[in-house]
Design a protein around this motif. Structure first.
Motif, PDB file in Angstrom:
ATOM      1  N   VAL A 697     -16.840 -10.212  -1.110  1.00  0.00           N
ATOM      2  CA  VAL A 697     -15.490 -10.253  -1.676  1.00  0.00           C
ATOM      3  C   VAL A 697     -14.649 -11.305  -0.957  1.00  0.00           C
ATOM      4  CG1 VAL A 697     -13.408  -8.940  -2.180  1.00  0.00           C
ATOM      5  CG2 VAL A 697     -15.627  -7.850  -2.414  1.00  0.00           C
ATOM      6  N   ASP A 698     -14.880 -11.474   0.339  1.00  0.00           N
ATOM      7  CA  ASP A 698     -14.207 -12.539   1.086  1.00  0.00           C
ATOM      8  C   ASP A 698     -14.516 -13.900   0.456  1.00  0.00           C
ATOM      9  OD1 ASP A 698     -12.845 -13.960   2.971  1.00  0.00           O
ATOM     10  OD2 ASP A 698     -14.266 -13.634   4.603  1.00  0.00           O
ATOM     11  N   GLU A 699     -15.781 -14.116   0.075  1.00  0.00           N
ATOM     12  CA  GLU A 699     -16.162 -15.368  -0.575  1.00  0.00           C
ATOM     13  C   GLU A 699     -15.466 -15.512  -1.927  1.00  0.00           C
ATOM     14  OE1 GLU A 699     -20.157 -17.766  -2.154  1.00  0.00           O
ATOM     15  OE2 GLU A 699     -20.368 -15.797  -1.181  1.00  0.00           O
ATOM     16  N   ALA A 700     -15.372 -14.398  -2.673  1.00  0.00           N
ATOM     17  CA  ALA A 700     -14.697 -14.441  -3.972  1.00  0.00           C
ATOM     18  C   ALA A 700     -13.223 -14.804  -3.808  1.00  0.00           C
ATOM     19  CB  ALA A 700     -14.832 -13.098  -4.680  1.00  0.00           C
ATOM     20  N   VAL A 701     -12.556 -14.218  -2.821  1.00  0.00           N
ATOM     21  CA  VAL A 701     -11.140 -14.509  -2.564  1.00  0.00           C
ATOM     22  C   VAL A 701     -10.955 -15.992  -2.237  1.00  0.00           C
ATOM     23  CG1 VAL A 701      -9.234 -14.138  -0.948  1.00  0.00           C
ATOM     24  CG2 VAL A 701     -10.470 -12.178  -1.883  1.00  0.00           C
ATOM     25  N   LEU A 723      -7.998  -9.560  -4.313  1.00  0.00           N
ATOM     26  CA  LEU A 723      -7.347  -9.166  -3.058  1.00  0.00           C
ATOM     27  C   LEU A 723      -7.298  -7.648  -2.925  1.00  0.00           C
ATOM     28  CD1 LEU A 723      -4.409 -11.736  -3.048  1.00  0.00           C
ATOM     29  CD2 LEU A 723      -6.188 -11.556  -1.286  1.00  0.00           C
ATOM     30  N   SER A 724      -7.073  -6.981  -4.051  1.00  0.00           N
ATOM     31  CA  SER A 724      -7.065  -5.515  -4.036  1.00  0.00           C
ATOM     32  C   SER A 724      -8.408  -4.965  -3.566  1.00  0.00           C
ATOM     33  CB  SER A 724      -6.723  -4.995  -5.431  1.00  0.00           C
ATOM     34  OG  SER A 724      -6.832  -3.600  -5.494  1.00  0.00           O
ATOM     35  N   ASN A 725      -9.511  -5.516  -4.119  1.00  0.00           N
ATOM     36  CA  ASN A 725     -10.842  -5.083  -3.688  1.00  0.00           C
ATOM     37  C   ASN A 725     -11.110  -5.469  -2.235  1.00  0.00           C
ATOM     38  OD1 ASN A 725     -11.260  -4.141  -6.267  1.00  0.00           O
ATOM     39  ND2 ASN A 725     -12.346  -5.973  -6.945  1.00  0.00           N
ATOM     40  N   PHE A 726     -10.610  -6.629  -1.838  1.00  0.00           N
ATOM     41  CA  PHE A 726     -10.773  -7.091  -0.460  1.00  0.00           C
ATOM     42  C   PHE A 726     -10.104  -6.108   0.508  1.00  0.00           C
ATOM     43  CE2 PHE A 726     -10.088 -10.937   2.536  1.00  0.00           C
ATOM     44  CZ  PHE A 726     -11.333 -10.723   3.126  1.00  0.00           C
ATOM     45  N   GLY A 727      -8.911  -5.654   0.121  1.00  0.00           N
ATOM     46  CA  GLY A 727      -8.217  -4.671   0.954  1.00  0.00           C
ATOM     47  C   GLY A 727      -9.000  -3.375   1.089  1.00  0.00           C
ATOM     48  N   LEU A 740      -3.626  -3.877   4.600  1.00  0.00           N
ATOM     49  CA  LEU A 740      -2.237  -3.812   4.147  1.00  0.00           C
ATOM     50  C   LEU A 740      -1.716  -5.203   3.795  1.00  0.00           C
ATOM     51  CD1 LEU A 740       0.377  -2.225   3.698  1.00  0.00           C
ATOM     52  CD2 LEU A 740       0.889  -2.541   6.141  1.00  0.00           C
ATOM     53  N   GLU A 741      -2.092  -6.182   4.595  1.00  0.00           N
ATOM     54  CA  GLU A 741      -1.605  -7.547   4.380  1.00  0.00           C
ATOM     55  C   GLU A 741      -2.092  -8.118   3.052  1.00  0.00           C
ATOM     56  OE1 GLU A 741      -2.136 -11.890   6.541  1.00  0.00           O
ATOM     57  OE2 GLU A 741      -2.234 -10.064   7.765  1.00  0.00           O
ATOM     58  N   VAL A 742      -3.390  -7.970   2.742  1.00  0.00           N
ATOM     59  CA  VAL A 742      -3.893  -8.567   1.500  1.00  0.00           C
ATOM     60  C   VAL A 742      -3.402  -7.796   0.276  1.00  0.00           C
ATOM     61  CG1 VAL A 742      -5.918  -9.586   2.592  1.00  0.00           C
ATOM     62  CG2 VAL A 742      -6.105  -7.330   1.585  1.00  0.00           C
ATOM     63  N   VAL A 743      -3.253  -6.467   0.393  1.00  0.00           N
ATOM     64  CA  VAL A 743      -2.733  -5.716  -0.758  1.00  0.00           C
ATOM     65  C   VAL A 743      -1.258  -6.016  -0.961  1.00  0.00           C
ATOM     66  CG1 VAL A 743      -2.313  -3.406  -1.678  1.00  0.00           C
ATOM     67  CG2 VAL A 743      -4.488  -3.936  -0.606  1.00  0.00           C
ATOM     68  N   ASP A 744      -0.541  -6.254   0.130  1.00  0.00           N
ATOM     69  CA  ASP A 744       0.858  -6.701   0.019  1.00  0.00           C
ATOM     70  C   ASP A 744       0.935  -7.989  -0.797  1.00  0.00           C
ATOM     71  OD1 ASP A 744       3.334  -5.760   0.675  1.00  0.00           O
ATOM     72  OD2 ASP A 744       2.990  -5.823   2.834  1.00  0.00           O
ATOM     73  N   GLU A 745      -0.036  -8.911  -0.552  1.00  0.00           N
ATOM     74  CA  GLU A 745      -0.069 -10.162  -1.288  1.00  0.00           C
ATOM     75  C   GLU A 745      -0.367  -9.908  -2.765  1.00  0.00           C
ATOM     76  OE1 GLU A 745      -2.382 -14.490  -1.315  1.00  0.00           O
ATOM     77  OE2 GLU A 745      -2.877 -13.003   0.225  1.00  0.00           O
ATOM     78  N   ALA A 764      -0.959  -2.803 -13.992  1.00  0.00           N
ATOM     79  CA  ALA A 764      -1.671  -3.349 -12.833  1.00  0.00           C
ATOM     80  C   ALA A 764      -0.795  -3.285 -11.585  1.00  0.00           C
ATOM     81  CB  ALA A 764      -2.097  -4.782 -13.106  1.00  0.00           C
ATOM     82  N   LEU A 765       0.503  -3.601 -11.735  1.00  0.00           N
ATOM     83  CA  LEU A 765       1.416  -3.507 -10.587  1.00  0.00           C
ATOM     84  C   LEU A 765       1.507  -2.066 -10.093  1.00  0.00           C
ATOM     85  CD1 LEU A 765       3.499  -4.616  -8.633  1.00  0.00           C
ATOM     86  CD2 LEU A 765       5.236  -4.453 -10.452  1.00  0.00           C
ATOM     87  N   ALA A 766       1.544  -1.103 -11.013  1.00  0.00           N
ATOM     88  CA  ALA A 766       1.589   0.308 -10.618  1.00  0.00           C
ATOM     89  C   ALA A 766       0.360   0.688  -9.790  1.00  0.00           C
ATOM     90  CB  ALA A 766       1.682   1.193 -11.858  1.00  0.00           C
ATOM     91  N   ASP A 767      -0.812   0.236 -10.206  1.00  0.00           N
ATOM     92  CA  ASP A 767      -2.038   0.521  -9.442  1.00  0.00           C
ATOM     93  C   ASP A 767      -1.988  -0.096  -8.048  1.00  0.00           C
ATOM     94  OD1 ASP A 767      -3.632   2.198 -10.994  1.00  0.00           O
ATOM     95  OD2 ASP A 767      -4.322   0.541 -12.253  1.00  0.00           O
ATOM     96  N   ARG A 768      -1.541  -1.373  -7.985  1.00  0.00           N
ATOM     97  CA  ARG A 768      -1.491  -2.049  -6.675  1.00  0.00           C
ATOM     98  C   ARG A 768      -0.473  -1.369  -5.756  1.00  0.00           C
ATOM     99  NH1 ARG A 768      -4.717  -4.134  -9.637  1.00  0.00           N
ATOM    100  NH2 ARG A 768      -5.718  -2.261  -8.862  1.00  0.00           N
ATOM    101  N   LEU A 769       0.652  -0.905  -6.315  1.00  0.00           N
ATOM    102  CA  LEU A 769       1.665  -0.214  -5.505  1.00  0.00           C
ATOM    103  C   LEU A 769       1.114   1.087  -4.937  1.00  0.00           C
ATOM    104  CD1 LEU A 769       4.775  -0.905  -7.727  1.00  0.00           C
ATOM    105  CD2 LEU A 769       4.587  -1.533  -5.313  1.00  0.00           C
ATOM    106  N   LYS A 770       0.310   1.787  -5.726  1.00  0.00           N
ATOM    107  CA  LYS A 770      -0.284   3.020  -5.217  1.00  0.00           C
ATOM    108  C   LYS A 770      -1.241   2.720  -4.069  1.00  0.00           C
ATOM    109  CE  LYS A 770      -2.577   7.291  -6.546  1.00  0.00           C
ATOM    110  NZ  LYS A 770      -3.169   8.072  -7.652  1.00  0.00           N
ATOM    111  N   GLU A 771      -2.021   1.632  -4.190  1.00  0.00           N
ATOM    112  CA  GLU A 771      -2.892   1.223  -3.084  1.00  0.00           C
ATOM    113  C   GLU A 771      -2.062   0.886  -1.852  1.00  0.00           C
ATOM    114  OE1 GLU A 771      -5.031  -2.066  -4.649  1.00  0.00           O
ATOM    115  OE2 GLU A 771      -6.099  -0.873  -6.164  1.00  0.00           O
ATOM    116  N   LEU A 772      -0.947   0.190  -2.070  1.00  0.00           N
ATOM    117  CA  LEU A 772      -0.068  -0.171  -0.954  1.00  0.00           C
ATOM    118  C   LEU A 772       0.440   1.077  -0.241  1.00  0.00           C
ATOM    119  CD1 LEU A 772       1.439  -2.493   0.499  1.00  0.00           C
ATOM    120  CD2 LEU A 772       3.292  -2.202  -1.159  1.00  0.00           C
TER     121      LEU A 772
END
Length: 849
Positions: A697-701, A723-727, A740-745, A764-772
């Protein structure tokens, strides 16, 4: 016309029809010889007659035209059923006859590998009963391959009963060599009545000569037999006539004046095996008569193609005429297409007279590489003409460049297609400046195709410019002449939708796709055969646009409609639409997975992978990236069904393929590699290989970051999801702050997108906020986590208000979850304020008190 592979049941069906008509006072029979005077005799007898034409693709056009013309003139007395391996032979008929060909029915075996085992077992038992012997062992070991026709399966069964060879794994060439040997055993009884010195090999050689070079009667056949050394002298005339007579008695001539040894796969194998011993029997001057025999044989036997190419290379001045004969047979095949194209590119290019005669031919769409070779010759010819008389020949050069570009596009040679179509656009722009009316439609067509080529090259902004211009021109033209320009206008709208989607303008893309579908629905209602395929293509793209704006349920419905259309089209033209079906199934699988219909999603992607594996066997360079795409989605569906080990295997294969093609065309396939790496990372996480997952996933990012620098609108959402998967991977290995840093991004990216266009990005924003919120809680930032959860809930509420059917259940689920979380923290008033009293909150307050 009834078409289908050898042994599929064409003759059986025709005989059943004949038997039915015999009970209704009709006569019926097979066409013999060239059918001379047949229609006249039927009319004179005044008996309604059904004429069955076996192997219609081997019958000369003049014979078919005469027979069908008679049926047109006497519809109450003459009916015709044509039996052929392929419908591609039909277009050689004239425009006078072709419209009267009422139906083309395609017969195909219906089943899979398991059915092949069953059919083989049934055939073995049937042959054993007929031969009154005990059937051999019928174990569950695999039989044959997916390419086996029913006739090949019959050959395996018969030879198994006879105990000749290991028929389960033997290739068709070995099977039919054995059947040739069985056929030759039957000749032994005739040897005593033939000239002294004749043996089985002599008869095989004589038969081979007459199969390669037709002869109308025994005398002509006897003359051809002079090429056998033992019959070369004048004194051998009596022997030549005797052998020729034996051939004609044992195998009466077919409509093409060749011995009718059936099934023809046995005849073809006899020819090839004999030529391997006596290659001198095939002479260079036989190129025109032998070419159709070897071309038909090449669809089953590779050594036939080798013989054909050697023959044509030795007689290159006759290649145009030989090609015309081969194309008229309706034979197709990827290897044949490549071989003929290679002959033109390497052997004909310097033969000016041969080139001129070749340019009079038009290869059909079933020979894409041959079309390209022809197109390159024509472009060269047009360039020479333009140098002499530019004003007269420049329009022709533009046309030939455009056709060459579209043919290059069809086989996946996108860079060359871009060069050719780009040059055509440049020429047509100059022509429009001089004389707009005749050349404006041609410019629009070129611009639309140029947009598709630029899109394939990932040059999205340039692609959008070309598509916008094409749509604008076609809109004006369609307003003036709707019947003429509505279809290309719809196609240009379809392409525009794709290009708008690429740059993140989803609602405009949806509007363009909707308009294209509406036009093609009206056209398909009037002329379904002509426009159903275009409608299906537009529906696939509309499904993608609907998914992009969050209307997942409609995306599934629209794509299911496209799949249904493609299934019907495959019944008529399987080779043309198989890839389209695989693509639509791949999309459908992705949408069904997102809708939570995992079993159906897995079934769709499994079928897509199966189809594309077969296509890769035929054209690996063209279809390998498509297979990788299907494997990547299939892996995601397997993961959704908790079959993570299988998901890793599919994902690994997808990544391996994309790494290979990225080395060849990095700009085109780097985004696909990044996507497949991201999917593989999720699957690796599913089997507990967290560090491996983190690495891929780092390579994908890293890839997506570089892509965003060049085309931010096209890849920003993909980067956010990655980035979400990377987090998630970082969290698994204990790197909470990095997570936290990559999901913040990721949240920041989606927040900016949702501010501009809320509807496509809210969910999608709602999902990312829940991860955050989860990652903040990991670091004991309880208040920060609650702020993120509340914002996530507000997004789900907005989604639910806009589309209750799609999002109401999710909103309620998130609301209940947050209330329970607040209750566990002892913040009951806040939970109640959200509008949902936790079921156990009263008891909790009592206990707390």
């Amino acid at each position: 016309m009834v078409v289908g592979s050898a042994g599929v049941g064409k003759s059986r069906l025709a005989l059943a029809v004949a038997e039915f008509l015999l009970g209704k006072d009709w006569a019926a029979g097979r066409l013999q010889g060239d059918g001379a005077g047949l229609v006249e005799r039927i009319v004179a007898a005044d008996d309604p007659t059904l004429v069955i034409v076996d192997d219609a693709d081997r019958v000369s056009v003049s014979v078919l035209e005469a027979l069908l013309g008679g049926a047109i003139r006497h519809p109450d007395l003459v009916r015709v059923v044509l039996l052929a391996r392929t419908a591609a032979a039909v277009p050689v008929l004239s425009d006078t006859v072709l419209p009267h060909l009422r139906r083309i029915e395609t017969l195909e075996p219906v089943g899979e590998a398991g059915d092949r085992q069953r059919w083989y077992g049934e055939a073995v038992r049937a042959y054993a009963r007929a031969l009154q012997v005990s059937p051999p062992d019928l174990s569950d070991r695999p039989v044959g391959s997916d390419d086996d026709t029913p006739l090949v399966l019959h050959a395996r069964a018969l030879l198994a009963v006879l105990g000749r060879i290991n028929t389960r794994t033997e290739p068709p060439s070995g099977l039919f060599t054995e059947l040739v040997a069985l056929e030759q055993r039957g000749w032994a009884a005739d040897l005593s009545r033939l000239p002294v010195g004749c043996d089985v090999d002599t008869l095989a050689e004589a038969l081979t000569v007459l199969l390669l070079s037709p002869a109308a009667d025994v005398e002509e056949a006897a003359t051809l037999l002079r090429r056998l050394p033992q019959f070369a002298h004048d004194s051998a005339q009596e022997s030549r006539v005797a052998v020729a007579g034996w051939v004609h008695r044992r195998y009466p001539l077919g409509p093409d004046h060749r011995p009718d040894l059936v099934p023809h796969l046995i005849a073809d194998r006899l020819v090839l095996d004999t030529l391997s011993r006596r290659p001198q029997l095939l002479r260079d001057q036989d190129a025109l008569t032998a070419a159709p025999v070897l071309a038909r044989a090449s669809t089953t036997y590779d050594d036939a193609l080798e013989q054909l190419t050697i023959l044509l290379a030795h007689k290159i001045n006759q290649l145009p005429e030989a090609l015309a004969i081969i194309l008229a047979t309706g034979v197709t095949g990827h290897l044949l297409d490549r071989a003929l194209a290679n002959l033109i590119s390497t052997d004909v290019v310097d033969d000016i007279r041969a080139c001129e005669r070749l340019l009079a031919l038009t290869p059909p769409a079933t020979f894409p590489h041959l079309r390209i070779a022809f197109g390159q010759l024509l472009v060269t010819h047009r360039r020479e003409q333009v140098e002499k008389e530019p004003d007269q020949y420049r329009p022709g050069l533009a046309k030939s460049l455009y056709i060459l570009g579209t043919d290059l596009w069809e086989v996946g040679r996108y860079r060359e297609a871009l060069d050719a179509i780009g040059e055509a656009v440049a020429i047509r722009r100059r022509l429009v400046d001089i004389e707009p009316e005749p050349y404006l439609p041609l410019l629009a067509s070129s611009l639309s195709s140029l947009g598709a080529c630029l899109r394939a090259a990932r040059r999205y902004r340039e692609a959008l410019g070309g598509s916008n211009e094409a749509v604008a021109i076609y809109r004006r033209l369609a307003d003036k002449e709707p019947e003429r320009y509505r279809p290309p206008f719809a196609t240009s709208l379809n392409n525009l939708g794709l290009n708008l989607d690429d740059v993140g303008r989803y609602w405009e893309a949806l509007e363009a796709s909707n308009e294209a579908v509406a036009i093609y629905r009206r056209l398909a209602d009037k002329e379904p055969d002509q426009y159903r395929s275009d409608l299906a293509d537009c529906l696939v793209n509309l499904g993608s646009r609907l998914r992009a704006v969050g209307r997942h349920r409609e995306a599934v419905e629209i794509t299911e409609e496209a799949v249904t259309i493609y299934r019907r089209l495959i019944d008529v033209e399987p080779e043309r639409h198989r890839s389209d079906l695989a693509s639509s199934l791949n999309n459908l699988g992705a949408y069904l997975r997102e809708a939570g219909r995992y079993r159906e999603a897995l079934q769709a992607t499994d079928e897509s992978v199966t189809i594309r594996r077969r296509l890769v066997d035929i054209e690996p360079e063209r279809y390998r990236p498509d297979l990788a795409s299907s494997l990547s989605i299939h892996g995601a569906c397997l993961r959704a069904m908790a079959r993570c080990r299988e998901a890793v295997k599919a994902g690994d294969e997808a990544v391996t393929i994309f790494r290979t093609v990225v080395d060849i065309e990095p700009e085109r396939y780097r985004p696909d590699l990044a996507n497949s790496l991201n999917n593989l990372g999720l699957s690796l996480e599913g089997v507990g290989r967290y560090r491996d997952a983190l690495e891929v996933v780092d390579e994908a990012v890293a890839i997506y970051r570089r892509l965003v620098d060049v085309e931010p609108e096209a890849y920003r959402t993909a980067l956010a999801d990655c980035l979400s998967n990377f987090g998630a991977c970082m969290r698994r290995v204990g790197r909470y702050r990095d997570a936290l840093e990559v999901v913040d991004e990721a949240v920041a990216i989606y927040r900016r997108l949702a501010d501009k266009e809320p509807e496509p990005y809210r969910a999608a924003l709602a999902d990312r906020l829940k991860e955050l919120a989860i990652y903040r809680r990991d670091l004991d930032d309880i208040e920060g986590a609650l702020v993120a959860r509340r914002e996530s809930l507000s997004m789900w509420r907005a989604c639910s208000e806009k589309d209750p059917q799609e999002y109401e259940a999710r909103y309620r689920s998130e609301l209940a979850s947050l209330c329970q979380h607040l209750a566990r923290l002892g913040r009951h008033d806040e939970a109640v304020a959200l509008g949902l009293e936790p079921p156990d909150s009263s008891a909790q307050r009592t206990n707390n008190a």
